[in-house]
Every structure is written in structure tokens, then in C-alpha cells.
Design a protein around this motif. Sequence first.
Motif, PDB file in Angstrom:
ATOM      1  N   MET A 144      -7.046 -30.914   0.158  1.00  0.00           N
ATOM      2  CA  MET A 144      -6.325 -30.555  -1.061  1.00  0.00           C
ATOM      3  C   MET A 144      -5.693 -29.180  -0.912  1.00  0.00           C
ATOM      4  O   MET A 144      -4.622 -28.922  -1.402  1.00  0.00           O
ATOM      5  CB  MET A 144      -7.328 -30.577  -2.221  1.00  0.00           C
ATOM      6  CG  MET A 144      -6.758 -30.233  -3.565  1.00  0.00           C
ATOM      7  SD  MET A 144      -5.295 -31.098  -4.031  1.00  0.00           S
ATOM      8  CE  MET A 144      -4.695 -30.053  -5.302  1.00  0.00           C
ATOM      9  N   ALA A 145      -6.360 -28.312  -0.167  1.00  0.00           N
ATOM     10  CA  ALA A 145      -5.798 -26.973  -0.011  1.00  0.00           C
ATOM     11  C   ALA A 145      -4.809 -26.996   1.135  1.00  0.00           C
ATOM     12  O   ALA A 145      -5.116 -26.603   2.258  1.00  0.00           O
ATOM     13  CB  ALA A 145      -6.912 -25.965   0.256  1.00  0.00           C
ATOM     14  N   PHE A 146      -3.626 -27.502   0.832  1.00  0.00           N
ATOM     15  CA  PHE A 146      -2.605 -27.531   1.857  1.00  0.00           C
ATOM     16  C   PHE A 146      -1.913 -26.208   1.941  1.00  0.00           C
ATOM     17  O   PHE A 146      -1.791 -25.495   0.975  1.00  0.00           O
ATOM     18  CB  PHE A 146      -1.567 -28.595   1.519  1.00  0.00           C
ATOM     19  CG  PHE A 146      -2.038 -29.983   1.752  1.00  0.00           C
ATOM     20  CD1 PHE A 146      -1.957 -30.919   0.763  1.00  0.00           C
ATOM     21  CD2 PHE A 146      -2.557 -30.353   2.973  1.00  0.00           C
ATOM     22  CE1 PHE A 146      -2.399 -32.200   0.975  1.00  0.00           C
ATOM     23  CE2 PHE A 146      -2.989 -31.624   3.194  1.00  0.00           C
ATOM     24  CZ  PHE A 146      -2.909 -32.564   2.192  1.00  0.00           C
ATOM     25  N   THR A 147      -1.425 -25.934   3.098  1.00  0.00           N
ATOM     26  CA  THR A 147      -0.533 -24.791   3.233  1.00  0.00           C
ATOM     27  C   THR A 147       0.766 -25.307   3.833  1.00  0.00           C
ATOM     28  O   THR A 147       0.825 -26.423   4.334  1.00  0.00           O
ATOM     29  CB  THR A 147      -1.126 -23.733   4.163  1.00  0.00           C
ATOM     30  OG1 THR A 147      -1.397 -24.345   5.421  1.00  0.00           O
ATOM     31  CG2 THR A 147      -2.405 -23.172   3.609  1.00  0.00           C
ATOM     32  N   LEU A 148       1.774 -24.455   3.777  1.00  0.00           N
ATOM     33  CA  LEU A 148       3.043 -24.860   4.371  1.00  0.00           C
ATOM     34  C   LEU A 148       2.888 -25.064   5.869  1.00  0.00           C
ATOM     35  O   LEU A 148       3.547 -25.897   6.477  1.00  0.00           O
ATOM     36  CB  LEU A 148       4.110 -23.799   4.096  1.00  0.00           C
ATOM     37  CG  LEU A 148       4.774 -23.906   2.737  1.00  0.00           C
ATOM     38  CD1 LEU A 148       5.710 -22.741   2.520  1.00  0.00           C
ATOM     39  CD2 LEU A 148       5.520 -25.192   2.621  1.00  0.00           C
ATOM     40  N   LEU A 194       1.756 -28.468   6.629  1.00  0.00           N
ATOM     41  CA  LEU A 194       2.860 -29.415   6.482  1.00  0.00           C
ATOM     42  C   LEU A 194       3.742 -29.413   7.724  1.00  0.00           C
ATOM     43  O   LEU A 194       4.158 -30.468   8.214  1.00  0.00           O
ATOM     44  CB  LEU A 194       3.679 -29.053   5.246  1.00  0.00           C
ATOM     45  CG  LEU A 194       4.824 -30.000   4.929  1.00  0.00           C
ATOM     46  CD1 LEU A 194       4.304 -31.331   4.484  1.00  0.00           C
ATOM     47  CD2 LEU A 194       5.712 -29.410   3.861  1.00  0.00           C
ATOM     48  N   ASP A 228      27.057 -55.783   3.364  1.00  0.00           N
ATOM     49  CA  ASP A 228      26.412 -54.514   3.010  1.00  0.00           C
ATOM     50  C   ASP A 228      24.915 -54.721   2.836  1.00  0.00           C
ATOM     51  O   ASP A 228      24.323 -54.216   1.909  1.00  0.00           O
ATOM     52  CB  ASP A 228      27.038 -53.964   1.724  1.00  0.00           C
ATOM     53  CG  ASP A 228      26.965 -54.989   0.607  1.00  0.00           C
ATOM     54  OD1 ASP A 228      26.655 -56.162   0.891  1.00  0.00           O
ATOM     55  OD2 ASP A 228      27.205 -54.619  -0.550  1.00  0.00           O
ATOM     56  N   PRO A 241      22.109 -54.173   5.275  1.00  0.00           N
ATOM     57  CA  PRO A 241      21.477 -53.868   6.557  1.00  0.00           C
ATOM     58  C   PRO A 241      20.006 -54.230   6.592  1.00  0.00           C
ATOM     59  O   PRO A 241      19.479 -54.573   7.609  1.00  0.00           O
ATOM     60  CB  PRO A 241      21.662 -52.360   6.713  1.00  0.00           C
ATOM     61  CG  PRO A 241      22.714 -52.009   5.760  1.00  0.00           C
ATOM     62  CD  PRO A 241      22.640 -52.978   4.651  1.00  0.00           C
ATOM     63  N   ILE A 247      15.814 -53.360   5.545  1.00  0.00           N
ATOM     64  CA  ILE A 247      14.950 -52.219   5.826  1.00  0.00           C
ATOM     65  C   ILE A 247      14.654 -52.121   7.313  1.00  0.00           C
ATOM     66  O   ILE A 247      14.614 -51.023   7.876  1.00  0.00           O
ATOM     67  CB  ILE A 247      13.643 -52.339   5.023  1.00  0.00           C
ATOM     68  CG1 ILE A 247      13.933 -52.154   3.565  1.00  0.00           C
ATOM     69  CG2 ILE A 247      12.654 -51.305   5.477  1.00  0.00           C
ATOM     70  CD1 ILE A 247      12.707 -51.946   2.739  1.00  0.00           C
ATOM     71  N   GLN A 282      17.426 -50.518   9.214  1.00  0.00           N
ATOM     72  CA  GLN A 282      17.489 -49.095   8.898  1.00  0.00           C
ATOM     73  C   GLN A 282      16.391 -48.331   9.621  1.00  0.00           C
ATOM     74  O   GLN A 282      16.641 -47.239  10.158  1.00  0.00           O
ATOM     75  CB  GLN A 282      17.323 -48.895   7.388  1.00  0.00           C
ATOM     76  CG  GLN A 282      18.493 -49.348   6.570  1.00  0.00           C
ATOM     77  CD  GLN A 282      19.678 -48.421   6.739  1.00  0.00           C
ATOM     78  OE1 GLN A 282      20.597 -48.708   7.487  1.00  0.00           O
ATOM     79  NE2 GLN A 282      19.647 -47.321   6.065  1.00  0.00           N
ATOM     80  N   LEU A 283      15.204 -48.896   9.654  1.00  0.00           N
ATOM     81  CA  LEU A 283      14.109 -48.224  10.339  1.00  0.00           C
ATOM     82  C   LEU A 283      14.386 -48.089  11.824  1.00  0.00           C
ATOM     83  O   LEU A 283      14.119 -47.046  12.427  1.00  0.00           O
ATOM     84  CB  LEU A 283      12.811 -49.006  10.144  1.00  0.00           C
ATOM     85  CG  LEU A 283      11.884 -48.505   9.057  1.00  0.00           C
ATOM     86  CD1 LEU A 283      10.643 -49.360   8.999  1.00  0.00           C
ATOM     87  CD2 LEU A 283      11.493 -47.067   9.312  1.00  0.00           C
ATOM     88  N   ASN A 285      17.287 -48.011  13.254  1.00  0.00           N
ATOM     89  CA  ASN A 285      18.305 -46.972  13.428  1.00  0.00           C
ATOM     90  C   ASN A 285      17.718 -45.594  13.275  1.00  0.00           C
ATOM     91  O   ASN A 285      18.084 -44.654  14.001  1.00  0.00           O
ATOM     92  CB  ASN A 285      19.422 -47.174  12.399  1.00  0.00           C
ATOM     93  CG  ASN A 285      20.404 -48.225  12.853  1.00  0.00           C
ATOM     94  OD1 ASN A 285      20.556 -48.449  14.033  1.00  0.00           O
ATOM     95  ND2 ASN A 285      21.044 -48.877  11.899  1.00  0.00           N
ATOM     96  N   LEU A 286      16.806 -45.457  12.313  1.00  0.00           N
ATOM     97  CA  LEU A 286      16.192 -44.148  12.091  1.00  0.00           C
ATOM     98  C   LEU A 286      15.384 -43.718  13.305  1.00  0.00           C
ATOM     99  O   LEU A 286      15.485 -42.576  13.763  1.00  0.00           O
ATOM    100  CB  LEU A 286      15.291 -44.219  10.862  1.00  0.00           C
ATOM    101  CG  LEU A 286      14.653 -42.921  10.419  1.00  0.00           C
ATOM    102  CD1 LEU A 286      15.712 -41.972   9.958  1.00  0.00           C
ATOM    103  CD2 LEU A 286      13.671 -43.182   9.305  1.00  0.00           C
ATOM    104  N   SER A 295       0.829 -22.913  -2.788  1.00  0.00           N
ATOM    105  CA  SER A 295       1.313 -23.575  -1.581  1.00  0.00           C
ATOM    106  C   SER A 295       0.934 -25.043  -1.574  1.00  0.00           C
ATOM    107  O   SER A 295       1.694 -25.884  -1.093  1.00  0.00           O
ATOM    108  CB  SER A 295       0.785 -22.872  -0.331  1.00  0.00           C
ATOM    109  OG  SER A 295      -0.601 -22.813  -0.352  1.00  0.00           O
ATOM    110  N   VAL A 326       3.620 -27.951  -1.294  1.00  0.00           N
ATOM    111  CA  VAL A 326       3.582 -28.941  -0.217  1.00  0.00           C
ATOM    112  C   VAL A 326       3.669 -30.352  -0.778  1.00  0.00           C
ATOM    113  O   VAL A 326       4.404 -31.197  -0.258  1.00  0.00           O
ATOM    114  CB  VAL A 326       2.309 -28.746   0.620  1.00  0.00           C
ATOM    115  CG1 VAL A 326       2.027 -29.974   1.439  1.00  0.00           C
ATOM    116  CG2 VAL A 326       2.461 -27.554   1.512  1.00  0.00           C
ATOM    117  N   LEU A 379      16.136 -45.869   3.407  1.00  0.00           N
ATOM    118  CA  LEU A 379      15.782 -47.180   3.927  1.00  0.00           C
ATOM    119  C   LEU A 379      16.339 -48.304   3.081  1.00  0.00           C
ATOM    120  O   LEU A 379      16.643 -49.374   3.585  1.00  0.00           O
ATOM    121  CB  LEU A 379      14.256 -47.312   4.004  1.00  0.00           C
ATOM    122  CG  LEU A 379      13.597 -46.493   5.092  1.00  0.00           C
ATOM    123  CD1 LEU A 379      12.102 -46.714   5.061  1.00  0.00           C
ATOM    124  CD2 LEU A 379      14.133 -46.883   6.445  1.00  0.00           C
TER     125      LEU A 379
END
Lengths: 82, 305
Positions: free
Chosen positions: A1-5, A8, A44, A46, A48, A51-52, A54-55, B182, B186, B201
Motif C-alpha cells: 500500500m505504501a507505494f512510492t514513485l 512505480l 474499422d 481491428p 483487441i 491491437q495487442l 501491434n502494441l 506518493s 501512484v 485496445l
Amino acid sequence: MAFTLYSLIQAAILCVNAVAVLHEERFLSKIGWGVDQTVGGFGDEPGIKVQLMNLVRSVRTVMRVPLIAVNAVCIVLLLLFG
Amino acid sequence: MDYTATQSGFRQQPNMRLRTSLVDGSEGSQLFEDTSGAASGPQKGFSNQQARPQAEGFPGQSILSDPMSNLAMAYGSSLASQGREMVDKNLDRFIPISKLKYYFAVDTVYVGKKLGLLVFPYMHDNWEVSYQQDTPVAPRFDVNAPDLYIPAMGFITYILVAGLALGTQNKFSPELLGVQASSALVWLIMEVLAVLLSLYLVTVNTDLTTIDLLAFSGYKYVGMIVGVVTGLLFGRPAYYLSLLWCCVAIFVFMIRTLRLKLLSEAAAEGRLVRGARNQLRMYLTMSIAAAQPIFMFWLTYHLIR
């Protein structure tokens, strides 16, 4: 829960690495996700899956070289600062 | 004795400067004599009379009344403005500042109406954003336009309220505010990225920009704040009730707003349009709207114990 940037950023690097290691002819074609298997429909609709695919292909093309640098930086930082 | 010496010395210096243009070397000995704290009183008064805002002691005072230093100050300020121009130009490449200004063009009436809409969206009829020659109207003139003021203020208020709530549980420390901030940031970024990915998508042709999505994701902070504050004031049952109310309100708000942007025109009017693609778009809208109450609960339940 305590995320930081930073966590990420680390998660993003790991995910992009995971996408970048998918080999085109050894793996993706075998499971039917190769880019030669996209049906070039002109409608028109494509879909999913197309698209995936291609991604995945575009991520692999674009991020291959920058990932080398980013991974090197990340490794050095982790070695130095844990 | 000391004061008169310094004062006379200072009064002599402008005359000396009139005769010689470069005076920095000759003032060395004078300056070193005046390092006592007592001498700084009259000298500071002298500098205030000169109305120089940057006088930091006698070296500064003597330097500022020097034509060379005027030149240096002018050069420095031109350098600073050049630097600022360069920063602005480069910053504009990464963060579109002019586009951001649109999202902050709000006024009190808009904010009031929008907050009311976020908590009670059931009576509002017309959810379309009005356009003016292809550009969306500023939020000041249209209550349906997304803005970034409410999400930004809501985010900051949420962090403060979270700090307050953690304080009532005796768990507060200043680092915790940063952790909360933060963490919430996030989750916000992940939500916006997930929505962007799913929009890509499903190949929806929409004019929703990333900043619009950021604005829509930021609207849930209002409901979270209402829930947490009522929970702090009236206890846990009030928290659950108000959170439930705000979750339903945000759900309806998001569905009604996104329906017009994501679905095709026929489906947006309410007619049942069959087809896998429209179904997919409907699912996408519903899941975006359903993600809001989940986040609202996830980010606030640990604040009310």
C-alpha cells in the motif's frame, strides 16, 4: 500500500522488459501472435488481439535500445543503493 | 568616534567614486574596518535610505552604488530572464502549459456547481460539453467541461485529511504525509495508464485527452474527502453511509459523462445497439466507472478504524 514513485518506475521497467524479451519467431508466431498473422482487414474492426499484437511489436521496436540504457542505470543504482 | 569615522568615510566614498570610475580596490581597507556589529546599524540605515534591496553589509552597499555594479546587475537580470525563457520553452515541450491553463480557467460558481454535481448527479439533464468553433468552451462557462482545479485541490485536501485521520489514530508522523501523497499519486497514475491502455485496445475514437482522464480520475477525491470527514465527525457507520452515497454518485456521474464521449452516438442516446464493438465500449465505460468506487474505498478504509 505504501507505494512510492520509485516502485512505480521499477514496476514499469520490469513490465517493459517482460514485453521486450518476447521473441518474434521463436515464441509469438508459435502461439499465433506473430505480426504476419494479422489479417489485414479494411474494416474499422481491428479487434483487441490485433491491437495487442501491434502494441507488443511496437514496444519491442521502440524500447529495445533505450531499455539497454535504462536497465544499466537501474542495475548500477541497485548495486550502489540497494 | 567609530560611528563618525565610518559615516564620514561612507560619505566620502561617493565623491571618490565620482573622480575614479573603478573603486573596488580602494575600498578594501575601509570595508575591513567596519566589521563590527555596532557599525552595521548606521550603515544599514544608510543603505535603507538608498533603497537598495540587496544591501548585505558594507560591501554590498558600496558595490551597488557603483556604475560597474549597475551594469553587472543589468547583465545578471537579463541572464535570468533569458534563463527563464529557455526553461519555459523547454518545459512547454514536455508539459503543455497552454493546454493546462484551459483546465484551470474556473470560477467559484463553476466549482460550486461541479461539487454539487459530483455529490448529487441525479437531477442534471444535459451532460454534453458545449463547443465553440471546434474548441471546447472553458470550464468557467460550461459545467460539464472537465477541469483540473477540483482534482488538484481535492488531492491536496485528501492528503491533509488523511494526515488528520491518522492523527486521531495516533499514527501520525510528517513522513506519513509524504507516503500517503506518493501512494495516492501512484494509484492515480496507474489508473490513468490503465484507462489509456484500454482505450487504445478497444480503438475508441474519442477526443478524450490524457489530461481529461486525469481530471475524471481526480474527481473521486471529493467523495473520499466527504466520506472521511463524516467518518471522523460521526463514527464508522456514518463513514460507510457517506462513502456509499458518494460511490454511487461518482458511478452515475462517470457513466453519464463517459457515455457521451466513448460510446457511439446511437448508443449514447440510449437506443440499444447490437454489435460486439458497442458492447465492448459499454463494458469499458462501466469498468472505468466501477473502478472509481473501488479506489475510493481502497484509499480511505485504513483511515477510519
